[in-house]
Design an enzyme around this catalytic site. Sequence first.
Site, PDB file in Angstrom:
ATOM      1  N   CYS A 162      65.367  74.300 -34.848  1.00  0.00           N
ATOM      2  CA  CYS A 162      65.749  75.473 -35.163  1.00  0.00           C
ATOM      3  C   CYS A 162      65.484  76.453 -33.780  1.00  0.00           C
ATOM      4  O   CYS A 162      65.770  78.127 -33.146  1.00  0.00           O
ATOM      5  CB  CYS A 162      67.161  76.263 -35.036  1.00  0.00           C
ATOM      6  SG  CYS A 162      67.628  74.579 -36.075  1.00  0.00           S
ATOM      7  N   HIS A 171      76.275  77.229 -32.346  1.00  0.00           N
ATOM      8  CA  HIS A 171      74.339  77.058 -32.357  1.00  0.00           C
ATOM      9  C   HIS A 171      74.225  75.556 -31.524  1.00  0.00           C
ATOM     10  O   HIS A 171      74.076  75.044 -32.702  1.00  0.00           O
ATOM     11  CB  HIS A 171      74.132  77.254 -33.996  1.00  0.00           C
ATOM     12  CG  HIS A 171      72.928  76.516 -34.142  1.00  0.00           C
ATOM     13  ND1 HIS A 171      71.752  76.982 -33.571  1.00  0.00           N
ATOM     14  CD2 HIS A 171      72.152  76.540 -35.511  1.00  0.00           C
ATOM     15  CE1 HIS A 171      70.750  77.027 -34.019  1.00  0.00           C
ATOM     16  NE2 HIS A 171      71.049  76.103 -35.411  1.00  0.00           N
ATOM     17  N   CYS A 230      66.337  80.672 -38.648  1.00  0.00           N
ATOM     18  CA  CYS A 230      65.238  80.050 -39.769  1.00  0.00           C
ATOM     19  C   CYS A 230      64.995  78.177 -38.901  1.00  0.00           C
ATOM     20  O   CYS A 230      66.333  77.800 -38.133  1.00  0.00           O
ATOM     21  CB  CYS A 230      66.199  79.721 -41.274  1.00  0.00           C
ATOM     22  SG  CYS A 230      68.009  79.048 -40.327  1.00  0.00           S
TER      23      CYS A 230
END
Lengths: 449, 427
Positions: free
Chosen positions: B91, B382, B413
Amino acid sequence: MPRSDGYTSFVNSGLGRRLASSLGLPQPVPLRRYSPGAPLVEGPVLVGGHDDTPAVGALRDGLAAAGAELVDTVPDGARLGGVVVDLTAARAPEDLESLRATLGPALKRLGRCARVVVVGRHPEAAATVAQRAARRALEGITRSVGKELRAGATANLVLVTEGSEAAALGTVTFLLSGRSAYVDGQVFRVGEGEAAAPADAERPLAGKVAVVTGAARGIGADIARTLHRDGATVVCVDVPAAGASLATVANGVGGTALQLDVTAADAGARILEHARTRHGGLDVVVHNAGITRDKLLANTDADRWDSVVRVNLLSILAMNETLLAKDGVREGGRVVLVSSIAGIAGNRGQANYAASKAGVIGLVDGYADDRALRRRGITVNAVAPGFIETEMTARIPLGTREVGRRLNSLAQGGLPVDVAEAIAFFAGDAQAAVSGNVVRVCGQSLLGA
Amino acid sequence: MPTTRRAAVLGGNRIPFARQFGPYAEASNQDMLTATLEGLVARHGLAGERVGEVVAGAVIKHSRDFNLTREAVLGSSLAPDTPAYDIQQACGTGLEATILVANKIALGQAESAIAGGVDSASDAPIVVPERLRRKLLRLSRAKTPADRARAAITLRPTDLGIQVPAATEPRTGMSMGQHMAITAARWGVTREAQDELALASHQHLAAAYERGFFDDLVTPYLGLTRDQNLRPDTTLEKLGSLRTAFGSGPDATMTAGNSTPLSDGASAVLLGSQEWAAAHGLTPLAWFVDGETAAVDHLGGEEGLLMAPAYAVPRMLARQGLTLQDFDLYEIHEAFAATVLSTLAAWESPEFCRERLGLEAPLGSIDRSRLNVNGSSLAAGHPFAATGGRIVASLAKQLHEKGSGARGLISICAAGGQGVVAILEAA
């Protein structure tokens, strides 16, 4: 872009031509449209008129330089590309005979998609009532000739100002060219000014920065493409929800996409800021964004009314507050508005739309009278499209659509590019003396004629 | 070697984020990344332009997409002589791509660059079981009919089956949510606090759309004009009524409402030198100041899987001589509401800061009104690699609106116990 007009293809086939001819059906032909490098006009252009034809005298060199082969008599066996008849010297209705004598015989010798351009003077500036009548008569003649012509030929009238005949060069050139394919039966008014021809006839808008609202699709997208083809840097504006197609159009013309709602309070400021920071300034504004919310007036609620008037009319007024302010568009700027045939003729179920589009004509009249704008060399004109083949008209039921298409002298719908060409014409530097015009791009529609 | 100079964030673009199997179900990573580049090119007038380099990546990636970013460039209106390469840091991909290109610009190795990321949770690669894969490879290696028959005969119906990739940690076999639930419990993050953060995310994102903030940050795609996950009218009651999804027992706090959904989408950010920006009529929105990455050992249970940013930020602050309170805006990626809250709690904890970070005093708390002011992943969704680009572009614009010198902190994160953080400063 929807270009499918099956009927036109059919009547231009062998069988179709015979059938249409024997049944007396409309016989549209594929129109001659401009592409870079194409000759101005196909065939020699006959020039003539009344007395000493001062306009032809003033335009002769310019037209020749633009590529027209000018002739004073019809060459044997040749098909004419066009006729320019100069009646600027007409003093009384008797003088109209010169027009008949020049144009009448020539009509039989016109080639396909030929052009008839009648040049006269503004009736309101006539010295006598008889002269005014003669000048006013030209409009009736031109419109009748437009209806008489076949095979994609058009007839238009150009009114010039005494002493400024040469300023009409751009207009006459446009009318002879393939750029005016769907402009028929119209009157162009040219004011005072000098002769001006673009440095590069293929790129008359080179160095100009243009903004086009409603550029994501349809006519707006073709306006962006046409202005780009003519050399302009184009800022493409549309609502954020249309951003995907807007990006495609903007990238296709190497311009920039600006997602904004033209009804936003800061729309004008954002357009100006974008044009200035990205491209150094703004020269051409095309107010094309528009919506329809059709319903009979009896069934139109306040929302339907308000949204159309806000987008199509009030937004232009508000944006122009900024765009036409002293620090707005540069000197010699061009503003082109998009009206509609519905704004001239009215249309059932479109009271709100017609109100907004007739209002646009009012805007043109108002801006054209604005001395401050005139001093800065800013012109304001409008085009009023008739039946144009777009996604919108493709959704009209077949029967209605066919009638809409054929009810004009060219017996076919126009293409978005035809509207775009007229807008690009108004945007040109050569049209410094052309302001306050509302020109229909309608193939001489019978509606509101 | 040239001295360093500042790299500017000049603008961004993303497509609205869609939920898994939503409007982008049939769109590939390449489709979405290409569309995103097209919007970026149109917004900034880059058609036909050679950009220094384009760097992007995807977390869930087909093997056929070995050159994903370059292929997207070739499908875009950028000049075909624009080089490109893929990176992948879970990510953190989008932000890591930004750090990479900003550094190249700072070093004078590039004048302009595009950083981005894309992910599809819908158009995911399907993988056959390892045993079957080996047998099929053996079959394809066989040269003679006899070899082929021998190889084919080893195939068993029980070999069949497909594996769809999931957000599961390879070394722990636990989902990201399960990992997060442990961390959330450790920091005592309450359900109420998580739901409040989720609610704020939706409200902030909706308000940003309403005020037109995304008009020059988002280009619609496949009929979607706003993030599909956005629920402008959600309430604490609605969020509070959801069943828990991660963790177990009465102490479970994490729901689908305070966790990000699997999403599809793409984003891209345009960066350049000041000179390049001026030559292209582009206004620098923010300077890229610094970036830092960190990783934690989440395997032994010593630290939470998504806690690495808690370590990366103080290292970067120390280097810059800044405190946690020296920022006008904070963008802490909402992988889960609990991620944000655990990270903030860690920075407030004297014990954590002393024992884990080796600091004499805790970093302290932040002004929560400066946190994720235009919404974050809980509302927007996301798509893993696309989140970094979304945040960088939005933060740069928001900082620019605040005025020169305004400072923003980004914290993201990533899987594998990693974290990527960065600082932007308004130009």
